[in-house]
Design a protein around this motif. Structure first.
Motif, PDB file in Angstrom:
ATOM      1  N   SER A 163     116.887   7.052  60.968  1.00 11.15           N
ATOM      2  CA  SER A 163     118.106   6.382  62.324  1.00 11.15           C
ATOM      3  C   SER A 163     117.172   5.174  62.488  1.00 11.15           C
ATOM      4  N   THR A 164     115.799   5.006  63.198  1.00 12.59           N
ATOM      5  CA  THR A 164     115.728   4.003  63.773  1.00 12.59           C
ATOM      6  C   THR A 164     113.736   3.566  63.925  1.00 12.59           C
ATOM      7  N   GLY A 165     113.586   3.814  62.099  1.00 14.22           N
ATOM      8  CA  GLY A 165     112.446   3.521  61.967  1.00 14.22           C
ATOM      9  C   GLY A 165     112.301   2.261  61.804  1.00 14.22           C
ATOM     10  N   ALA A 166     112.873   1.341  61.605  1.00 15.30           N
ATOM     11  CA  ALA A 166     112.588  -0.291  60.715  1.00 15.30           C
ATOM     12  C   ALA A 166     112.887  -0.756  62.267  1.00 15.30           C
ATOM     13  N   ILE A 167     112.180  -2.078  61.931  1.00 16.04           N
ATOM     14  CA  ILE A 167     112.671  -3.009  63.351  1.00 16.04           C
ATOM     15  C   ILE A 167     112.493  -5.052  62.230  1.00 16.04           C
TER      16      ILE A 167
ATOM     17  N   SER B 239     111.536 -11.280  56.612  1.00 18.04           N
ATOM     18  CA  SER B 239     112.256 -10.258  57.572  1.00 18.04           C
ATOM     19  C   SER B 239     111.153  -8.796  57.949  1.00 18.04           C
ATOM     20  N   PHE B 240     110.631  -8.123  58.220  1.00 18.52           N
ATOM     21  CA  PHE B 240     110.088  -7.100  58.352  1.00 18.52           C
ATOM     22  C   PHE B 240     110.704  -5.623  57.974  1.00 18.52           C
ATOM     23  N   LEU B 241     112.135  -6.315  58.076  1.00 16.12           N
ATOM     24  CA  LEU B 241     112.793  -5.058  57.808  1.00 16.12           C
ATOM     25  C   LEU B 241     112.698  -4.713  55.461  1.00 16.12           C
ATOM     26  N   ASP B 242     112.098  -5.708  55.184  1.00 14.36           N
ATOM     27  CA  ASP B 242     111.666  -5.745  53.894  1.00 14.36           C
ATOM     28  C   ASP B 242     110.701  -4.189  53.970  1.00 14.36           C
TER      29      ASP B 242
ATOM     30  N   TRP C   7     107.554   0.862  54.403  1.00 18.15           N
ATOM     31  CA  TRP C   7     106.193   1.715  55.712  1.00 18.15           C
ATOM     32  C   TRP C   7     106.914   0.889  56.884  1.00 18.15           C
ATOM     33  N   THR C   8     107.491   2.311  57.454  1.00 20.48           N
ATOM     34  CA  THR C   8     107.834   1.930  59.030  1.00 20.48           C
ATOM     35  C   THR C   8     105.917   1.926  60.118  1.00 20.48           C
TER      36      THR C   8
ATOM     37  N   PHE D  13     116.149  -4.366  68.470  1.00 17.04           N
ATOM     38  CA  PHE D  13     116.408  -4.082  67.301  1.00 17.04           C
ATOM     39  C   PHE D  13     115.965  -3.358  66.367  1.00 17.04           C
ATOM     40  N   ARG D  14     115.802  -1.670  66.642  1.00 14.43           N
ATOM     41  CA  ARG D  14     115.220  -0.897  65.384  1.00 14.43           C
ATOM     42  C   ARG D  14     116.834  -0.414  65.005  1.00 14.43           C
ATOM     43  N   ARG D  15     116.199  -0.792  63.631  1.00 13.14           N
ATOM     44  CA  ARG D  15     117.355  -0.465  62.920  1.00 13.14           C
ATOM     45  C   ARG D  15     116.872   0.867  61.826  1.00 13.14           C
ATOM     46  N   PRO D  16     117.582   0.987  60.682  1.00 18.61           N
ATOM     47  CA  PRO D  16     117.653   2.680  60.068  1.00 18.61           C
ATOM     48  C   PRO D  16     116.374   2.149  58.910  1.00 18.61           C
ATOM     49  N   PHE D  17     116.286   3.185  58.924  1.00 13.86           N
ATOM     50  CA  PHE D  17     114.953   2.886  57.402  1.00 13.86           C
ATOM     51  C   PHE D  17     114.935   3.766  56.970  1.00 13.86           C
ATOM     52  N   GLU D  18     115.750   2.797  55.358  1.00 15.79           N
ATOM     53  CA  GLU D  18     115.966   4.273  54.069  1.00 15.79           C
ATOM     54  C   GLU D  18     115.241   3.627  52.731  1.00 15.79           C
TER      55      GLU D  18
END
Lengths: 437, 437
Positions: free
Chosen positions: A307-311, A338-341, A344-345, A283-288
Motif C-alpha cells: 500500500s505505501t512501500g514506494a517513495i 524517479s525513485f518510484l521506478d 524493490w522498496t 510521499f509514500r505511494r503504493p508499490f506494485e
C-alpha cells in the motif's frame, strides 16, 4: 503517522524566513540532519538541522534550549556530533526530537530568541559525511538501468534470471565515501581492450557516475536476528543522494567472477543532509509489480509494502564542465528520473539483507543502485546515455561527452512534491573529477 | 631485519616456562597481539600478548613496567584495548614495542617479578575480534581453489582470462566478523534448483567453510595516494587465520552479476591472535611465477617481492562433529595446505587495492581467499573436497559429509617452521554451525 503528525502540516511556517520560501529544499516540514561546523573553524564536528538557507547548530542549541529530561540525552549525542548514537535510538525518540525541533523552529515559538544565536548560514558551514559509515552495501534496484546495461552485453536476455526474485546487492567500500564537494583523482588501473592480447595499465578512459539514493540504517539488528517486513522500516533512519562513481573499463576487466572492486572503491559521494523517513511520510505511494512479473516471495512482501512501500522522489543529474564554469554557464541537466521506478522498496532491501542473519548497524549505508527511468531521458549514468560510449552527447556549449573528463563536476538533486504537502528537497550531491596523478 | 633482530634468535628463552615448549604456538619469538579480558569479568577489553599458555595483559603491564617515554603512548593504546591506534603507528614504533616485550619476557629479565602479576592463563581469558575492522576485502589468491571451483562450472576454461593478471578481490561484510568460538545459525535464503521454475526459500543445504588467512592493515594510506610495491609491507600489521563461511546454494542463485552477498555475510570467523610481520620474517621465501605464466605488471612487481614475497605458513582444517564430541573423539583433519601456493603476495594485494587511490585504514582485513593446495589433500573447502557435493567424504567414526551439518565445528590451524628458526603458530580459529531459527 501523517494524519496526526503536526510536523508535516503544510501550513506550518518557521521564524526562519527563508524556510517559508516555496522553492527551498528545507522548509520546517523537512528538518534533515547533517554533520557540520563553521567553515575553516577547526571546531569539533556537531550535528546540524537544515532550515531554509540556515542550519540550527545543535551544539549551540544544547544549552540554549530547555530540553526535556527525556530528550536531553539524545540532544547531547547530536551536540557531540555523534549521529550514529542518535540513529540507533528507537523510532519514538527520533519522532520526539523531530517534534521538539519543529516546535522550536515554528513561527511564534517561544524559543526563537534563545535559538537565534544557534543559527549558521549554510554558506558559512562545511560538512563531513553525516555519520560514521560502518558497512556500505550497494543494491541494484534500478530495473531500467539493469536492463539497458544488460542489453549492451546480452541483447537477447538483458536481465539475469534472478533479477525479479532477488534484490541483487553486493558490498562496497566504506572508507572512500566522501561528502558532497568531494574531489578525486581519476583512478588508474588495469584494463584490457577486446582485441588486445594482454591488459595494460593507466588512467581509466571510461569514468562514469551513477545516480543513486543512500538508505541510512538507524536501529541495528543483532547478528542472527532477521528483520521481517513488518518491522523493516523501524530500522531505517532516512535517505540522502548518492553518487557511485564507476570506472567502466576497469570494471569490465576485473569483475568476473566476484563483482566490481577497484572500478568503484576509489570514491563515492553522499549528500550532506539525511532526510528522515518521518519527513518522507507524505510521499509514500503504493508499490506494485508490473503485470506478468512474479510476486515477491513471502519474506519480501507485506500489506504495508504494497500500500505505501514506494517513495515518490524526483531525481536529476547535472553536469558542469570546466569550460562551462569558465564561461559562467550554469550546469546542464543530463537526466531526470524517479525513485518510484525502483524494482524493490526500502523495506525489501532491509528484509533481504538481514534474512540470513546479517547484522545491520546504525549508520550503515545501503545504495539503491542506479535509478534510471524507463526512457533515455531518465538514464542515471553516461554508460546508458551514450549507449556504452558509442553515441556522444552534446552539451549546450558544443562540448561532447561519452564519459567524464577531468574537471567535470556531477551534481545530483532530489525532491518530493505532491498536492496537499509541502515540497521537501535533498539539497545537492556534487563531486569533481581531477586529473590523474 | 632478521640478521640483526634479536627477538627472532631461536635460542631465546622466556621466564614463562610453557613458552619454551617446542610444541607451543607462542614462543617468545612470536608475541602476537589479541584483544582480551578475564572470562566473565565484564572488564574493559585490553590488548594482550600470547606467550606459551599465558597472556601478558597490557592493561596491567602499563603500570607494572617502566616504559620509556617513547613507548609509553603506544603502551597506553594497548592498555586501553585500542589495537587500531597502535596498528596505525610507523613500523619503527611497532618494532620498538616488540623489542621491549621480548626483553621483558626473556629468561633473566629484570622485569619478571613486576610482570608476574600481569600474566593470565589463556584458558582464563575471553576474546573479542583483535581490532575494529573498518572494511573487509576478500581476495581470491588460491589458484588451485579457483581452478577446482572453476572446473565445476566451466570444465574447459576453469580460470577466468583475468585471473593471472588481476589479484581478484571484492568487498565483504565487516559487521558479521566474529572471533574464534563464534557460533552462528545456519543461514536461510533464496535458492533455486537447476530444474525448478522458481526459487524457494529455506535454510541453506550447502553450507561450507573456506580456509583463508587474514591480512591486517597497519599504517593507513590517504585517499588518492596509491601504495607502491616498495612500501606495501610497511602498511601490513600481521596475519591471522580466517574462515569465510559460505552458503554455496545461496551463492549460486544470487551472485550474478555483482558477486557473493548473502552467501557470505551471515558470519566470518577470525582467530584471536594477530601474528606480526616481524615474527614472520624468518619464513619469507622467494616468489616466482610458474613457467609460462605472465609476469606481473610493473605496479605488482618488485625485486623484494621476487626474493622474499612469499611466506611459508602451513595451514590445516579440522572437523569436529557433534557426534565426535559426544563420543569423546578428537577433531578430524580434512586437509593441509600452504600459503606458499597463493598466486599473489601480501605486498601485491596492498599495491593492487590502493593503485586506484583507495584508502586502507588501520584494522582493515584483507582475506587471502581459499588457500587450497595443488592436490585434493589440500582442498580448503568442502566444495572442492566433495567435488561440488557429489562425492561425500567419510569421517573416522563412519559419519559422512558433503556439506556442513548443524553442530559441526570447523577448526583452522596454522604454523611456520624451518630449520634454524623457532617454530611459531597462529593458534586456532574455531566456529560452529547452529540449527536455523
Amino acid at each position: 503517522m501523517s494524519q496526526q503528525d503536526h510536523t508535516l502540516d503544510p501550513s506550518l511556517a518557521s521564524w526562519v524566513a527563508s524556510a517559508n520560501d516555496a522553492s527551498t529544499d528545507f522548509p520546517i516540514q523537512n528538518l534533515p540532519y547533517g554533520r557540520i561546523r563553521r567553515k575553516g573553524s577547526g571546531e569539533p564536528w556537531r550535528i546540524g538541522v537544515a532550515i531554509g538557507d540556515q542550519v540550527l547548530d545543535l551544539r549551540l542549541a544544547l544549552d540554549a534550549m530547555p530540553w526535556s529530561d527525556t530528550l536531553r540525552p539524545a540532544a547531547r549525542e547530536l551536540a557531540s556530533g555523534d549521529l550514529n548514537a542518535f540513529m540507533a535510538r528507537p523510532m519514538a525518540d527520533r519522532v520526539a526530537m523531530r517534534a521538539a525541533l519543529s516546535h522550536a523552529l515554528r513561527a511564534g515559538s517561544g524559543h526563537q530568541r534563545a535559538l537565534a544565536g544557534c543559527m549558521v548560514l549554510q554558506s558559512d558551514i562545511e560538512h563531513d559525511v553525516p555519520c560514521r559509515i560502518g558497512d556500505y552495501t550497494d543494491f541494484y534496484t534500478g530495473i531500467h538501468h539493469a536492463t539497458t546495461v544488460g542489453k549492451l552485453f546480452r541483447p537477447d536476455s538483458p536481465l539475469m534470471p534472478n533479477y525479479k526474485w532477488v534484490p541483487i546487492g553486493y558490498h562496497g567500500r566504506a572508507s572512500s565515501i566522501g561528502v558532497s564537494g568531494q574531489q578525486f583523482r581519476r583512478p588508474k588501473g588495469q584494463t584490457k581492450a577486446a582485441d588486445a592480447a594482454e591488459p595494460s595499465f593507466g588512467p581509466s578512459k571510461r569514468l562514469d557516475y551513477e545516480l543513486e539514493l543512500a538508505v541510512f540504517v538507524g536501529r541495528p539488528n543483532e547478528l542472527g536476528e532477521p528483520v521481517d517486513m513488518a518491522r523493516a522500516e523501524d530500522h531505517v533512519f532516512g535517505l540522502a543522494l548518492f553518487n557511485d562513481w564507476s570506472a567502466r573499463d576497469i570494471q569490465a576487466w576485473e569483475y568476473q567472477p566476484l563483482g566490481p572492486f577497484l572500478a568503484k572503491n576509489f570514491a563515492s559521494t553522499v549528500s550532506p543532509w539525511i532526510v528522515t523517513m518521518e519527513a518522507l511520510a507524505p510521499f509514500r505511494r503504493p508499490f506494485e509489480r508490473p503485470a506478468g512479473d512474479p510476486q515477491p516471495l513471502p519474506y519480501l512482501d507485506s500489506p504495508a509494502n504494497r500500500s505505501t512501500g514506494a517513495i515518490d522522489v524526483t531525481l536529476e543529474v547535472l553536469l558542469h564542465t570546466q569550460a562551462m564554469r569558465d564561461a559562467g554557464l550554469p550546469p546542464h541537466r543530463l537526466s531526470q528520473s524517479s525513485f518510484l521506478d525502483a524494482y524493490w522498496t526500502v523495506a525489501q532491501l532491509i528484509a533481504h539483507h538481514t534474512v540470513n542473519g546479517c547484522n545491520l548497524q546504525a549508520g550503515d549505508l545501503l545504495g539503491t543502485g542506479t535509478l534510471s527511468g524507463p526512457t533515455a531521458a531518465g538514464a542515471g549514468s553516461l554508460l546508458e546515455l551514450t549507449q556504452g560510449g558509442k553515441v556522444p552527447i552534446t552539451l549546450p556549449n558544443g562540448q561532447t561527452r561519452t564519459f567524464l573528463e577531468d574537471g567535470d563536476t556531477i551534481i545530483l538533486r532530489g525532491w518530493c512534491e505532491r498536492a496537499g504537502a509541502r515540497r521537501i528537497g535533498f539539497g545537492e550531491c556534487a563531486g569533481t573529477v581531477l586529473a590523474p596523478r
